[in-house]
Design a protein around this motif. Structure first.
Motif, PDB file in Angstrom:
ATOM      1  N   ALA A   1      -2.559  12.544  -9.067  1.00  0.00           N
ATOM      2  CA  ALA A   1      -3.966  12.221  -8.870  1.00  0.00           C
ATOM      3  C   ALA A   1      -4.105  10.747  -8.524  1.00  0.00           C
ATOM      4  O   ALA A   1      -3.397   9.902  -9.076  1.00  0.00           O
ATOM      5  CB  ALA A   1      -4.779  12.547 -10.126  1.00  0.00           C
ATOM      6  N   LEU A   2      -4.996  10.440  -7.602  1.00  0.00           N
ATOM      7  CA  LEU A   2      -5.210   9.060  -7.204  1.00  0.00           C
ATOM      8  C   LEU A   2      -5.702   8.251  -8.399  1.00  0.00           C
ATOM      9  O   LEU A   2      -6.705   8.594  -9.018  1.00  0.00           O
ATOM     10  CB  LEU A   2      -6.242   8.992  -6.073  1.00  0.00           C
ATOM     11  N   GLY A   3      -4.976   7.206  -8.709  1.00  0.00           N
ATOM     12  CA  GLY A   3      -5.327   6.357  -9.842  1.00  0.00           C
ATOM     13  C   GLY A   3      -4.348   6.433 -10.987  1.00  0.00           C
ATOM     14  O   GLY A   3      -4.403   5.627 -11.916  1.00  0.00           O
ATOM     15  N   GLN A   4      -3.419   7.392 -10.945  1.00  0.00           N
ATOM     16  CA  GLN A   4      -2.505   7.591 -12.071  1.00  0.00           C
ATOM     17  C   GLN A   4      -1.519   6.456 -12.289  1.00  0.00           C
ATOM     18  O   GLN A   4      -1.165   6.144 -13.419  1.00  0.00           O
ATOM     19  CB  GLN A   4      -1.693   8.878 -11.872  1.00  0.00           C
TER      20      GLN A   4
ATOM     21  N   GLN B   1      -9.461  10.853  -0.392  1.00  0.00           N
ATOM     22  CA  GLN B   1      -8.556   9.893  -1.039  1.00  0.00           C
ATOM     23  C   GLN B   1      -8.439   8.608  -0.221  1.00  0.00           C
ATOM     24  O   GLN B   1      -8.350   7.509  -0.784  1.00  0.00           O
ATOM     25  CB  GLN B   1      -7.172  10.511  -1.224  1.00  0.00           C
ATOM     26  N   ILE B   2      -8.414   8.731   1.092  1.00  0.00           N
ATOM     27  CA  ILE B   2      -8.314   7.542   1.941  1.00  0.00           C
ATOM     28  C   ILE B   2      -9.558   6.674   1.766  1.00  0.00           C
ATOM     29  O   ILE B   2      -9.474   5.444   1.672  1.00  0.00           O
ATOM     30  CB  ILE B   2      -8.130   7.934   3.412  1.00  0.00           C
TER      31      ILE B   2
ATOM     32  N   LEU C   1      -1.720   6.032  -2.367  1.00  0.00           N
ATOM     33  CA  LEU C   1      -2.132   7.427  -2.514  1.00  0.00           C
ATOM     34  C   LEU C   1      -1.169   8.270  -3.348  1.00  0.00           C
ATOM     35  O   LEU C   1      -0.121   7.802  -3.781  1.00  0.00           O
ATOM     36  CB  LEU C   1      -2.276   8.057  -1.129  1.00  0.00           C
ATOM     37  N   VAL C   2      -1.529   9.511  -3.515  1.00  0.00           N
ATOM     38  CA  VAL C   2      -0.639  10.510  -4.104  1.00  0.00           C
ATOM     39  C   VAL C   2       0.468  10.808  -3.095  1.00  0.00           C
ATOM     40  O   VAL C   2       0.200  11.074  -1.921  1.00  0.00           O
ATOM     41  CB  VAL C   2      -1.416  11.792  -4.448  1.00  0.00           C
ATOM     42  N   GLY C   3       1.707  10.783  -3.549  1.00  0.00           N
ATOM     43  CA  GLY C   3       2.831  10.886  -2.619  1.00  0.00           C
ATOM     44  C   GLY C   3       3.502  12.240  -2.547  1.00  0.00           C
ATOM     45  O   GLY C   3       4.655  12.331  -2.132  1.00  0.00           O
ATOM     46  N   GLN C   4       2.812  13.303  -2.907  1.00  0.00           N
ATOM     47  CA  GLN C   4       3.468  14.611  -3.015  1.00  0.00           C
ATOM     48  C   GLN C   4       4.031  15.136  -1.699  1.00  0.00           C
ATOM     49  O   GLN C   4       5.040  15.833  -1.696  1.00  0.00           O
ATOM     50  CB  GLN C   4       2.491  15.629  -3.616  1.00  0.00           C
ATOM     51  N   THR C   5       3.411  14.825  -0.569  1.00  0.00           N
ATOM     52  CA  THR C   5       3.883  15.394   0.696  1.00  0.00           C
ATOM     53  C   THR C   5       4.616  14.386   1.578  1.00  0.00           C
ATOM     54  O   THR C   5       4.960  14.713   2.717  1.00  0.00           O
ATOM     55  CB  THR C   5       2.716  15.992   1.510  1.00  0.00           C
TER      56      THR C   5
ATOM     57  N   GLY D   1       0.777  -1.240   0.000  1.00  0.00           N
ATOM     58  CA  GLY D   1       0.000   0.000   0.000  1.00  0.00           C
ATOM     59  C   GLY D   1       0.802   1.278   0.000  1.00  0.00           C
ATOM     60  O   GLY D   1       0.331   2.302   0.499  1.00  0.00           O
ATOM     61  N   GLU D   2       2.020   1.253  -0.538  1.00  0.00           N
ATOM     62  CA  GLU D   2       2.843   2.468  -0.610  1.00  0.00           C
ATOM     63  C   GLU D   2       2.184   3.525  -1.495  1.00  0.00           C
ATOM     64  O   GLU D   2       1.479   3.194  -2.458  1.00  0.00           O
ATOM     65  CB  GLU D   2       4.225   2.138  -1.192  1.00  0.00           C
TER      66      GLU D   2
END
Length: 387
Positions: A177-180, A370-371, A354-358, A170-171
């Motif tokens: 965007a979620l799903g990319q 998103q969660i 998830l999106v990992g930007q932060t 689950g990394e």
């Protein structure tokens, strides 16, 4: 006869509670206790697998020898917060403000853990598969050395006759965007520690000394300009990066006796860790002969490159992601390493999250929506796998 009603697990609340456990590697701070309690209540057999002070957890719902065994893998440890005063919110507060959950681990990866725990628990309560097993593996040593985490779990599983037929990690995998994006492989990683030994002396009398930095920089210059490869069918070109050079010399008129450097190579499937170790040593030997500077080299291979070939499992994950998000995820091998590099020796493994930007940043945070969507994706994957 219909199944008894139950209250679905709220993945947002579970993520917040996990964030409130300050589980900076390798501390657990109660994070695995939360997971264990939830899983045990749902009928999972839970085993703690500590090794060298690292907390790990294995849980299985269903029979050990089930026909189909679906696995989830994740970690509850997090990186340090850095400058706590720079955060807008308490990094271990798990606060939700305007639909955004804040805290260390919100993205990497307590949200992913909460989403698959919630999906797994709801699934076995609602539609328990007659011939299947759901396996959960959690570690507190992914962000650290990673020697006594998922590796310890896999060693224990082998000794106990436990297994997984497929595994989803689950990394966080999505760029924007979620799903990319989903990860179907990873580059390998090798770190080299180089020591150059010379003879100390006065800079005005170089003939009485031998400068180790000259030999070391000659080797480093040679390595960074040498093309490793041009990429392969599923991987970008390999990358060599020098991360530090040091000789500990505070004086400007002294030739040092010793100098050190460290470099890391992220490599594709054109290489192995062993082949790159030999390549590095061959260049060191050549420069040593040319310069007269003795060069010693030690390597650490933290993982080999791998690829989960396109097939039923990758298609299952991609289809579930597209159904919930409307996006068809790119099958990628980009990024750093993860514990998937260990699991691939046991079974096919895919990463999606998830999106990992932060992640790893000050003010790490994630939109709560998103969660919730991630839990729905994991739930759909389980339903389709056991359909």
């Amino acid at each position: 006869m219909s199944a008894a009603p139950f209250s679905p697990v709220d993945p947002v609340d579970l993520t917040a509670r996990l964030i409130r456990c300050p589980s900076v590697t390798p501390a657990d701070a109660g994070a695995l206790d939360l997971a264990a309690a939830l899983l045990e209540e749902a009928g999972f057999a839970v085993t703690r697998i500590p090794r060298n002070g690292v907390p790990n957890l294995f849980a299985r719902w269903g029979a050990r020898d089930a026909t189909r065994r679906f696995g989830f893998n994740g970690h509850t440890d997090v990186v340090p917060v850095g400058d706590g005063a720079a955060w807008q919110r308490d990094p271990f507060g798990g606060e939700i403000v305007d639909g955004v959950l804040w805290g260390r681990g919100a993205t990497d990866m307590k949200s992913g853990v909460a989403a698959f725990l919630a999906a797994a628990v709801d699934f076995v309560r609602r539609t328990p598969p007659a011939d299947g097993a759901v396996v959960v593996t959690l570690t507190g040593d992914e962000e650290g050395p990673a020697r006594d985490g998922t590796r310890a779990i896999l060693d224990w599983m082998a000794a106990q006759g436990e297994g997984m037929d497929v595994c989803l990690v689950g990394e966080p995998t999505c760029p924007e965007a979620l799903g990319q994006m989903m990860k179907v492989g990873r580059r390998g990683s090798i770190t080299a520690y180089i020591t150059a030994q010379g003879v100390q002396g006065h800079v005005a009398y170089p003939h009485r000394a031998r400068n180790p930095l000259h030999g070391l920089t000659a080797l480093l210059g040679r390595l960074v300009t040498w093309p490793l490869d041009a990429g392969t069918a599923h991987f970008d070109p390999s990358s060599l990066q020098i991360t530090t050079i040091d000789c500990g010399n505070p004086a400007n008129n002294v030739i040092p006796a010793e100098a050190r450097a460290t470099l890391n190579i992220r490599f594709n499937d054109a290489h192995t860790g062993t082949s790159l170790s030999e390549w590095l040593r061959s260049h060191a030997a050549a420069v040593e002969e040319e310069t007269g500077i003795r060069l010693s080299l030690r390597t650490e291979i933290s993982g080999e490159s791998f690829l989960t070939a396109p097939g039923d499992f990758t298609e299952l994950v991609a289809a579930a992601v597209e159904a919930e998000t409307g996006l068809r995820p790119e099958a990628s091998t980009s990024g750093g390493t993860s514990d998937a590099r260990f699991i691939k020796d046991l079974c096919p493994v895919v990463e999606f999250g998830l999106v990992g930007q932060t992640m790893h940043q000050v003010d790490e945070r994630v939109p709560t929506a998103q969660i919730e969507t991630l839990k729905a994706i994991y739930g759909r994957i389980l339903a389709q796998y056991f359909a």
